[in-house]
Design an enzyme around this catalytic site. Structure first.
Site, mmCIF file in Angstrom:
data_model
loop_
_atom_site.group_PDB
_atom_site.id
_atom_site.type_symbol
_atom_site.label_atom_id
_atom_site.label_comp_id
_atom_site.label_asym_id
_atom_site.label_seq_id
_atom_site.Cartn_x
_atom_site.Cartn_y
_atom_site.Cartn_z
ATOM 1 N N LYS A 77 0.848 -1.180 0.000
ATOM 2 C CA LYS A 77 0.000 0.000 0.000
ATOM 3 C C LYS A 77 0.891 1.241 0.000
ATOM 4 C CE LYS A 77 -3.661 2.126 2.864
ATOM 5 N NZ LYS A 77 -4.469 1.938 4.100
ATOM 6 N N SER A 153 -9.209 2.689 3.513
ATOM 7 C CA SER A 153 -8.240 3.341 2.656
ATOM 8 C C SER A 153 -7.361 2.363 1.868
ATOM 9 C CB SER A 153 -7.333 4.263 3.488
ATOM 10 O OG SER A 153 -6.570 3.529 4.427
ATOM 11 N N SER A 177 -9.823 0.426 7.634
ATOM 12 C CA SER A 177 -9.232 0.477 6.295
ATOM 13 C C SER A 177 -8.724 -0.852 5.753
ATOM 14 C CB SER A 177 -8.092 1.498 6.272
ATOM 15 O OG SER A 177 -8.603 2.796 6.383
#
Length: 473
Positions: A77, A153, A177
């Site tokens: 990520k 996220s 997230s």
């Protein structure tokens, strides 16, 4: 290696093929890169292609591979874990040209496990939102329906896994997230307990609310990844005692007769679950009862509204501190257009937050954690919806600023609680809407008890498999 062969395996399965010499690491990377080239233009999940770096660093092939996940293609990520020399953008123009000084401990541990990292995934600016639509990286789309969000996220991570680019991907969870995008994309997503995985060299995220781990297609991949990364690092502000046995050994073990409390309501005051989601929770409760568990209604104690207000204060101050630290590092103030307008509002609020206000907010969050823990005096596991509804349309949160907060917590009423209590929580893809969208069911355990969640998840996976249920794109 054909895509259908590649997608037929989880990360553990692909590593086994490498270990026995049935495929090489290069062949796995070729398969992942080919799938990325095919589908990423549609979903915008991978925002930095590092395939050339991965090829240049191929250290092994065939039986000479080492590490439990040796040779498996993997994605970081673009927030929460650094690759030295390459920017970690946090989804923001502010960090777009700021190379990381060194690898994070998470990156080093992934490499030790043998993972072959070949790209970075999309994320909203600073990981603030439960949708993935930053100005810098662009909107990420859900492989189940390209007009919908994959969540956030860690939306890029979940979209990449769901679309078959990789079987598992790095993710972080500061308010849901990991669980939110896993639920949107039909994946397994575990948020570990606070202190289970190090954020080194950083100290913590959002006063301990944020924690790194992964989104995966299989339960055992999540367990093996957590085994590989739950090592305390020197100087950690806190850490948990190691598990009794490796988490990989928990998957498939009999969980015994668990006391499971459940609610088919939303935790956030004023929010309501979509009827299909509420029914999915009740169906999951019946499923658990059929497996021999004692299931009964329960409520989560604590002042949820006070917790959310305190968490908001912590988020504001944390974002402001991150922005100011970068401006100080580079030696020039924040310029117009370097952060999004919504983030600028958060920045202003964070700058206006006093030290005593921040400390008081942390105290409120800690008090909430003590109250929430009381549910486990009569339950081993707490069951509830992950989201208030299935994946929402792209742009839905922001099309009317007056409705953003209402829509935000209508979508994610149930995840933030367990970031602030610190308890481990997982979402399991046990249900599907009438429109064919995944519905995640959330299970929470006492602090430090990921083992119970892995045993239960393994039982649910065997009873109601989801691995072969994938989007067609």
């Amino acid at each position: 290696m054909r895509f259908d062969e590649y997608r037929a395996h989880d990360a553990v399965g692909l590593a086994a093929l490498v270990a026995t010499g049935e495929v090489t690491v290069g062949e796995l990377l070729d398969a992942a890169a080919a799938r990325m080239a095919e589908v990423n233009p549609k979903i915008n999940a991978v925002t930095r292609d590092m395939t050339d770096i991965a090829r240049a660093q191929l250290p092994f092939s065939g039986p000479s591979a080492s590490g439990p996940l040796a040779g498996v293609p993997y994605l970081l990520k673009d927030l929460g874990s650094h690759w030295g020399g390459i920017p970690t953008t946090f989804g923001s123009r502010l960090f777009a040209d700021a190379p990381a000084a060194a690898d994070s401990s998470m990156t080093r541990l992934y490499r030790t496990a043998g993972l072959n990292i070949f790209g970075k995934t999309n994320t909203p600016e600073f990981g603030i939102w439960p949708v993935t639509e930053s100005d810098l990286l662009g909107a990420c789309r859900n492989p189940w329906n390209l007009s919908l969000t994959p969540g956030g996220s860690s939306g890029g991570a979940a979209a990449a896994v769901s679309a078959g680019i990789v079987p598992a991907a790095h993710a972080t969870d500061g308010g849901g997230s990991i669980r939110i995008p896993a639920a949107c994309c039909g994946l397994f997503g575990l948020k570990p307990s606070r202190g289970r995985v190090s954020f080194a060299p950083a100290g913590e995220g959002w006063a301990g609310a944020s924690i790194p781990h992964a989104v995966t297609r299989s339960v055992r991949d999540s367990a093996v990844l957590l085994d590989a990364t739950c090592a305390p690092q020197a100087g950690d502000p806190y850490f948990l005692a190691p598990p009794e046995r490796p988490y990989a050994q928990e998957v498939g073990r009999d969980p015994g007769k668990l006391r499971i409390g459940f609610t088919d309501k939303a935790l956030t005051l004023g929010a309501a679950l979509d009827p299909e989601v509420a029914e999915a929770v009740r169906d999951a409760a019946r499923l658990c009862e059929s497996l021999g568990h004692l299931v009964e209604p329960a409520e989560l104690p604590g002042d949820h509204a006070a917790m959310q207000a305190a968490a908001r204060t912590i988020l504001w101050a944390s974002v402001a501190a991150s922005i100011d630290a970068e401006c100080e590092r580079r030696g020039r103030p924040l310029a117009d257009g370097e952060i999004e307008s919504a983030t600028h509002g958060i920045y202003r609020r964070g700058k206006a937050t006093s030290g005593p206000e921040y400390v008081r907010a942390v105290q409120v969050v800690h008090a909430y954690g003590r109250a929430a823990a009381q549910v486990f005096e009569r339950c081993d596991v707490f069951l509830l919806a992950t989201l208030g509804r299935p994946a929402i349309p792209l742009g839905h949160l922001f099309e009317d600023p007056k409705l953003t907060v209402e829509r935000l917590f209508g979508f994610m009423p149930n995840t933030q609680a367990f970031n602030n209590s610190g308890q481990p929580a997982m979402t399991v893809p046990l249900a599907w809407s009438s429109g064919g969208l995944p519905i995640g069911i959330q299970f929470v355990a006492p602090m430090g008890d990921e083992s119970t969640l892995f045993r239960l998840a393994g039982q649910l996976e065997a009873t109601r498999p989801w691995f072969d249920r994938v989007p067609s794109l």
